[in-house]
Write a protein that holds these residues in place. Structure first.
Motif, mmCIF file in Angstrom:
data_model
loop_
_atom_site.group_PDB
_atom_site.id
_atom_site.type_symbol
_atom_site.label_atom_id
_atom_site.label_comp_id
_atom_site.label_asym_id
_atom_site.label_seq_id
_atom_site.Cartn_x
_atom_site.Cartn_y
_atom_site.Cartn_z
ATOM 1 N N GLY A 43 -1.512 -5.135 16.024
ATOM 2 C CA GLY A 43 -1.087 -3.750 16.171
ATOM 3 C C GLY A 43 -1.081 -3.077 14.823
ATOM 4 O O GLY A 43 -2.040 -3.150 14.056
ATOM 5 N N ALA A 44 0.018 -2.403 14.535
ATOM 6 C CA ALA A 44 0.159 -1.734 13.241
ATOM 7 C C ALA A 44 0.600 -2.773 12.222
ATOM 8 O O ALA A 44 1.788 -2.866 11.892
ATOM 9 C CB ALA A 44 1.148 -0.605 13.350
ATOM 10 N N TYR A 45 -0.348 -3.503 11.715
ATOM 11 C CA TYR A 45 -0.071 -4.683 10.874
ATOM 12 C C TYR A 45 0.664 -4.340 9.577
ATOM 13 O O TYR A 45 1.212 -5.216 8.925
ATOM 14 C CB TYR A 45 -1.370 -5.401 10.529
ATOM 15 N N ASP A 46 0.641 -3.073 9.178
ATOM 16 C CA ASP A 46 1.292 -2.685 7.933
ATOM 17 C C ASP A 46 2.703 -2.134 8.143
ATOM 18 O O ASP A 46 3.311 -1.630 7.188
ATOM 19 C CB ASP A 46 0.436 -1.667 7.191
ATOM 20 N N ARG A 47 3.221 -2.238 9.350
ATOM 21 C CA ARG A 47 4.561 -1.737 9.641
ATOM 22 C C ARG A 47 5.544 -2.875 9.839
ATOM 23 O O ARG A 47 5.269 -3.813 10.590
ATOM 24 C CB ARG A 47 4.543 -0.858 10.886
ATOM 25 N N LYS A 48 6.707 -2.772 9.208
ATOM 26 C CA LYS A 48 7.712 -3.836 9.295
ATOM 27 C C LYS A 48 8.119 -4.089 10.742
ATOM 28 O O LYS A 48 8.352 -5.236 11.141
ATOM 29 C CB LYS A 48 8.956 -3.433 8.487
ATOM 30 N N GLY A 49 8.209 -3.037 11.524
ATOM 31 C CA GLY A 49 8.689 -3.149 12.897
ATOM 32 C C GLY A 49 7.790 -3.951 13.818
ATOM 33 O O GLY A 49 8.212 -4.321 14.927
ATOM 34 N N GLU A 50 6.568 -4.222 13.388
ATOM 35 C CA GLU A 50 5.639 -4.979 14.208
ATOM 36 C C GLU A 50 5.914 -6.475 14.172
ATOM 37 O O GLU A 50 5.373 -7.223 14.972
ATOM 38 C CB GLU A 50 4.206 -4.727 13.734
ATOM 39 N N TYR A 51 6.712 -6.895 13.247
ATOM 40 C CA TYR A 51 6.951 -8.317 13.025
ATOM 41 C C TYR A 51 8.329 -8.724 13.543
ATOM 42 O O TYR A 51 9.301 -7.988 13.392
ATOM 43 C CB TYR A 51 6.816 -8.651 11.540
ATOM 44 N N ASP A 52 8.363 -9.913 14.124
ATOM 45 C CA ASP A 52 9.583 -10.388 14.766
ATOM 46 C C ASP A 52 10.346 -11.419 13.955
ATOM 47 O O ASP A 52 11.563 -11.572 14.138
ATOM 48 C CB ASP A 52 9.226 -10.999 16.125
ATOM 49 N N TYR A 53 9.650 -12.134 13.111
ATOM 50 C CA TYR A 53 10.271 -13.205 12.351
ATOM 51 C C TYR A 53 10.021 -12.978 10.859
ATOM 52 O O TYR A 53 8.916 -12.587 10.460
ATOM 53 C CB TYR A 53 9.702 -14.573 12.759
ATOM 54 N N TRP A 54 11.054 -13.262 10.060
ATOM 55 C CA TRP A 54 10.992 -13.038 8.620
ATOM 56 C C TRP A 54 11.555 -14.233 7.872
ATOM 57 O O TRP A 54 12.511 -14.864 8.328
ATOM 58 C CB TRP A 54 11.794 -11.797 8.232
ATOM 59 N N GLY A 55 10.971 -14.502 6.714
ATOM 60 C CA GLY A 55 11.533 -15.498 5.832
ATOM 61 C C GLY A 55 12.644 -14.895 4.990
ATOM 62 O O GLY A 55 12.941 -13.696 5.086
ATOM 63 N N GLN A 56 13.229 -15.726 4.133
ATOM 64 C CA GLN A 56 14.356 -15.281 3.303
ATOM 65 C C GLN A 56 13.891 -14.621 2.017
ATOM 66 O O GLN A 56 14.690 -14.001 1.324
ATOM 67 C CB GLN A 56 15.276 -16.470 2.991
ATOM 68 N N ALA A 93 10.864 -4.219 -3.945
ATOM 69 C CA ALA A 93 11.346 -4.099 -5.311
ATOM 70 C C ALA A 93 12.737 -3.466 -5.298
ATOM 71 O O ALA A 93 13.101 -2.785 -4.333
ATOM 72 C CB ALA A 93 10.380 -3.235 -6.129
ATOM 73 N N PRO A 94 13.522 -3.666 -6.344
ATOM 74 C CA PRO A 94 14.878 -3.099 -6.384
ATOM 75 C C PRO A 94 14.875 -1.596 -6.183
ATOM 76 O O PRO A 94 14.111 -0.876 -6.819
ATOM 77 C CB PRO A 94 15.363 -3.473 -7.786
ATOM 78 N N GLY A 95 15.697 -1.136 -5.257
ATOM 79 C CA GLY A 95 15.813 0.291 -5.016
ATOM 80 C C GLY A 95 14.693 0.896 -4.206
ATOM 81 O O GLY A 95 14.648 2.126 -4.039
ATOM 82 N N LYS A 96 13.793 0.055 -3.710
ATOM 83 C CA LYS A 96 12.649 0.572 -2.954
ATOM 84 C C LYS A 96 12.621 -0.011 -1.548
ATOM 85 O O LYS A 96 13.257 -1.017 -1.262
ATOM 86 C CB LYS A 96 11.343 0.261 -3.675
ATOM 87 N N GLU A 97 11.845 0.647 -0.686
ATOM 88 C CA GLU A 97 11.665 0.154 0.661
ATOM 89 C C GLU A 97 10.770 -1.091 0.661
ATOM 90 O O GLU A 97 9.936 -1.277 -0.233
ATOM 91 C CB GLU A 97 11.012 1.243 1.528
ATOM 92 N N ARG A 98 10.934 -1.911 1.694
ATOM 93 C CA ARG A 98 10.042 -3.043 1.855
ATOM 94 C C ARG A 98 8.663 -2.518 2.238
ATOM 95 O O ARG A 98 8.538 -1.690 3.145
ATOM 96 C CB ARG A 98 10.572 -3.983 2.936
ATOM 97 N N GLU A 99 7.634 -2.999 1.537
ATOM 98 C CA GLU A 99 6.296 -2.473 1.753
ATOM 99 C C GLU A 99 5.305 -3.573 2.104
ATOM 100 O O GLU A 99 5.449 -4.727 1.705
ATOM 101 C CB GLU A 99 5.802 -1.726 0.502
ATOM 102 N N PHE A 100 4.287 -3.168 2.847
ATOM 103 C CA PHE A 100 3.234 -4.077 3.263
ATOM 104 C C PHE A 100 2.398 -4.528 2.078
ATOM 105 O O PHE A 100 2.077 -3.732 1.183
ATOM 106 C CB PHE A 100 2.351 -3.355 4.282
#
Length: 127
Positions: A106-119, A40-47
């Motif tokens: 692994g830590a499925y709720d952490r952004k760092g666990e993922y290697d590929y992202w959509g737009q 969301a605007p102004g917020k961190e990306r969340e699981f």
């Protein structure tokens, strides 16, 4: 190289539903953990949600549990997010993500666990 493309976002009234799709190309992801995040605007990306390679295990954040459903179709190399009973606080850009490791959760709720992202695809819920 894996590419992920989300679709299905839009504007919906509170209480309504949307179904997001994320199509992968480049190689099969049938052996990989897939997830959805939002920002969301102004917020961190969340699981939001994640799903194992077979679909047998699913995980949800507390804020969407019971309202959202993640699923996948490995034949189509696609992951879905069915969103029901939408609330204004669900407004965000929604991203799908893939873990490059096969048969691993692994830590499925952490952004760092993922290697590929959509737009990302925008979801806006009006009150």
């Amino acid at each position: 190289q894996v590419q992920l493309v989300e679709s299905g976002g839009g504007l919906v009234q509170a209480g309504g539903s949307l179904r997001l799709s994320c199509a992968a190309s480049g190689r099969t992801l049938s052996r990989n953990l897939l997830g959805w995040f939002r920002q969301a605007p102004g917020k961190e990306r969340e699981f939001v949600a994640a799903i194992s390679w077979s679909g047998g295990r699913t995980y949800y954040s507390a804020s969407v549990n019971g309202r959202f459903t993640i699923s996948r179709d490995n034949a189509k190399n696609t992951v879905y997010l069915q969103m029901n009973s939408l609330k204004p606080e669900d407004t965000a850009v929604y991203y799908c993500a893939a873990d490059d490791r096969t048969y691993y959760i692994g830590a499925y709720d952490r952004k760092g666990e993922y290697d590929y992202w959509g737009q990302g695809t925008q979801v806006t819920v009006s009150s």
